[in-house]
Each structure stands twice: as C-alpha cells, then as structure tokens.
Design an enzyme around this catalytic site. Sequence first.
Site, short mmCIF file in Angstrom:
data_model
loop_
_atom_site.label_atom_id
_atom_site.label_comp_id
_atom_site.label_asym_id
_atom_site.label_seq_id
_atom_site.Cartn_x
_atom_site.Cartn_y
_atom_site.Cartn_z
N THR A 1 -10.18 10.68 -13.32
CA THR A 1 -9.78 9.94 -12.12
C THR A 1 -9.99 8.44 -12.23
O THR A 1 -9.49 7.69 -11.41
CB THR A 1 -10.54 10.45 -10.88
N GLU B 1 0.83 -1.21 0.00
CA GLU B 1 0.00 0.00 0.00
C GLU B 1 0.87 1.26 0.00
O GLU B 1 0.58 2.21 -0.70
CB GLU B 1 -0.94 -0.01 1.21
#
Length: 128
Positions: free
Chosen positions: A117, A7
């Site tokens: 996006t 992450e």
Amino acid sequence: ETGISPEYVDFKGDDFQVPPRAPYYILRPETVESFFILHQITGDPIYREWGWEVFQSIERYCKTKIAYGSLKNVQNTNQQPEDRMESFFLAETIKYLYLLQDPDTEVDVLKRHVFNTEAHPIRNLDYI
C-alpha cells in the site's frame, strides 16, 4: 488550468468536471500509479507522455523553494502551493513517475512484483 487532477471528478455523460467541493490536489499518487500500471499492461507510450505532462505540471505549480506543496484549486494557475507536503508524495507519487519514465526498470507488476500500500515493490514468492 494546471494540468493536475483534482481530488476526484464528476462524470457527466462523456465528459467530466471538477466538483466545487473537491478542486484541491494534495499530491496524491493514484493518477500516476494508474498510468504506470496501464503502461505495464499495454506498453502504450501515451501513459508515459501523460505521466511526463503531470510531472511538468507538478514542477510548475506545486514546487516550493525547498519542496512541493498542495494546491487549493487545480483550475487556478495563479496560486502559490500550500506549505505542506504529504509523506506519500515522495514515497509514492514521485516513485511511480520515475518508474513510468524508466524504460529499463526491472519492476514487473505483471509477472514478478506486487506493490504494497505504500508503493514498495515486493517480489512474488515464485521469484524469491
């Protein structure tokens, strides 16, 4: 190690490490998106090579019987992927990996296109 980024990472001087609070991978596109943009800017083939390595790692460690799944720990090569796939994996991660490997792509983020996006290429107004 799986060859897949966690992450996020913690930087320590000139090196980085996988933090114990975020060793997971949920199929996010940001790493391969960066490779795609950097390849468009520089033309350096290393970004295509790195993208191919990431794709091979995803195939090896994240592929399930019918789809792809998240990893709980990118440093564990002996785990099964989780039984869930985020929608952005196909919409963004795979799209960026494909575009990165397509030498004939008409997508040009430097002059003609921008991405929204959700990684959909949109032509600049000058080219409509």
